[in-house]
Design an enzyme around this catalytic site. Sequence first.
Site, mmCIF file in Angstrom:
data_model
loop_
_atom_site.group_PDB
_atom_site.id
_atom_site.type_symbol
_atom_site.label_atom_id
_atom_site.label_comp_id
_atom_site.label_asym_id
_atom_site.label_seq_id
_atom_site.Cartn_x
_atom_site.Cartn_y
_atom_site.Cartn_z
ATOM 1 N N ILE A 159 135.340 0.599 54.631
ATOM 2 C CA ILE A 159 133.937 0.755 54.232
ATOM 3 C C ILE A 159 133.666 2.168 53.736
ATOM 4 C CG2 ILE A 159 131.554 0.703 55.065
ATOM 5 C CD1 ILE A 159 132.444 -1.494 57.042
ATOM 6 N N ASP B 24 138.958 12.020 58.128
ATOM 7 C CA ASP B 24 139.603 10.829 58.674
ATOM 8 C C ASP B 24 141.032 11.227 59.012
ATOM 9 O OD1 ASP B 24 141.041 8.400 59.036
ATOM 10 O OD2 ASP B 24 139.499 7.316 57.937
ATOM 11 N N CYS C 192 125.381 3.787 59.826
ATOM 12 C CA CYS C 192 125.396 2.335 59.644
ATOM 13 C C CYS C 192 126.690 1.754 60.207
ATOM 14 C CB CYS C 192 125.272 1.980 58.159
ATOM 15 S SG CYS C 192 123.685 2.408 57.425
ATOM 16 N N ASP D 28 120.950 2.343 61.271
ATOM 17 C CA ASP D 28 120.954 0.883 61.245
ATOM 18 C C ASP D 28 121.503 0.313 62.549
ATOM 19 O OD1 ASP D 28 120.659 -1.682 59.914
ATOM 20 O OD2 ASP D 28 122.849 -1.737 59.801
ATOM 21 N N GLU E 49 121.409 -2.440 71.804
ATOM 22 C CA GLU E 49 120.847 -3.431 70.885
ATOM 23 C C GLU E 49 120.688 -4.769 71.603
ATOM 24 O OE1 GLU E 49 123.082 -3.711 67.253
ATOM 25 O OE2 GLU E 49 122.786 -1.609 66.740
ATOM 26 N N HIS F 31 120.036 -3.336 62.336
ATOM 27 C CA HIS F 31 121.450 -3.712 62.151
ATOM 28 C C HIS F 31 121.597 -4.685 60.971
ATOM 29 C CE1 HIS F 31 125.443 -3.838 64.540
ATOM 30 N NE2 HIS F 31 125.684 -3.950 63.244
ATOM 31 N N LEU F 32 121.215 -4.198 59.788
ATOM 32 C CA LEU F 32 121.224 -5.022 58.581
ATOM 33 C C LEU F 32 122.444 -4.774 57.700
ATOM 34 C CD1 LEU F 32 117.463 -4.716 57.460
ATOM 35 C CD2 LEU F 32 118.541 -6.548 58.782
ATOM 36 N N GLY F 33 123.403 -3.992 58.180
ATOM 37 C CA GLY F 33 124.531 -3.609 57.339
ATOM 38 C C GLY F 33 125.207 -4.766 56.637
ATOM 39 N N ALA F 34 125.380 -5.877 57.343
ATOM 40 C CA ALA F 34 126.064 -7.039 56.755
ATOM 41 C C ALA F 34 125.095 -8.131 56.346
ATOM 42 C CB ALA F 34 127.074 -7.596 57.749
#
Length: 530
Positions: free
Chosen positions: A153, A172, A232, A258, A263, A281-284
């Site tokens: 991602i 990373d 996110c 997000d 939760e 939590h709308l990422g997907a």
Amino acid sequence: MPKVLISDALSDQAVAIFRDRGIEVDFQPALGKDPARLAEIIGDYDGLAVRSATKATAEIIARASNLKVIGRAGIGVDNIDLAAASSRGIVVMNTPFGNSITTAEHAIAMMFALARQIPAANASTHAGKWEKSRFMGVEITGKTLGVIGCGNIGSVVASRACGLRMKVIAYDPFLSETRARELGVEKIEEVDDLLTRADFVTLHLPKTEKTANLLSRERIAKMKKGARLINCARGGLVDEEAVADAVREGHLAGAAFDVFSVEPAKENVLFGLDNVVVTPHLGAATSEAQENVALQIAEQMSDYLNYGAISNAINAPSITAEEAPILKPWVRCAEVLGSFAGQLTEEPITEIEIEFVGRVGELNLKPLTAALTAALLTPQMGEGGVNMVSAPVLARERGINIAETRKDAQGAYGTYMRLLVTTAKKTRSVAATLFSDGKPRFIQIKGIGMEAEPQPNMLYTVNTDQPGFIGALGMTTGKLGINIATFALGRSEKGGDAITLMGVDEALSPETLDEIRALPQVQEAKALVF
């Protein structure tokens, strides 16, 4: 006829896939919100298909007497007790790449909303106000975006940001210089360096023991004054209270979240703050992504229940039904090798070399290599972030070269696997084989011969070969109340380096390891979990 329960909202097409493939489907999309009722009926099903609302806890799995597979339509498996499922022999599948684009796009959208104060301006205008001068934004072009986690991602976010003419820097541990150049980003070696330079910071990494509270209060204080933070990825990566304080005090210009530490988030310290954008939590949450992951999980579960084929499994190898009986014990051996090296390797990996010696070299090596690579990367990426299907892809994205070598039978054991893991600082080697009981044994570590069966909890030490060490180690563990289950030793030469691999009855605490490291002969001491 296999029977599948769908306890969350999946598309009608996914239901049709199950039925077209001869599988009975019980579609109860609201059941995931009723765990008591789910526990009552779960014993009737061979498969359970879920999204995020259903919590497949240890208690529910204990009632699932016939369950063979749990399919998660999406990448995150935080709502599934992997240990409980594995102990019951239940395969857990996910769809690791089905919503990558959607999640990345949401992060970009949140960045724009934050930069231009769109939610607050929208609410003000709907209220009949015309506060044009109040909502002064900032441009994205020319700003520096810090991406923490540049995997599947994160790399999409980075490429989109480059297209927006942003300067992208990325942290990373697995990102190679080659991959960074391909993405057009600058690789940063330390999180703190990224935080001091970035105008916007976005997180795209799993939550593990190492990443929990990655952005602590101390690190948030190191962020560039006026920077903006976007999360996110996963709740718990960021100290939310510290972010709220930093926004109130003006150190941060704003934040966009997000995901949250708890939760569903009905209340949170970030709610109600100016310059903070929050979404549930709308990422997907796009129709394309939801459809993709629903269809994928229906196909995967059907293939498993009908033919025994496993794909995108979190806790099981991806192999055909015909190969399973032969490959299964060697897959476990590969996982042990990878897990051993992964738990000991903290620097970015540049190369993985696997030697298949003797009869094992005649098998299908793809699942063995994939299982080993997944186990090797899991300590850094978390259990939900890598599996046997995604591991080779994730390794390539990070510039990790994987080499396989077949060799004729040699040595005392005839057939075995040896793993060599190379970083910028060292090459680590470990070898294992199968004994007649079908269980793996370590037979060589750092070129030192030894024989040890993996245990759930182990102590690994490198020490100087001197008289009295075993007694000192025994005294220390005894004083700390640690019961020793197994004990294996090996050394390079008299007075040289020696290795201890000791099975213990319970997990070793950091305090226990500190006491063991304090022994004068000890050079390195690590707790291992298998």
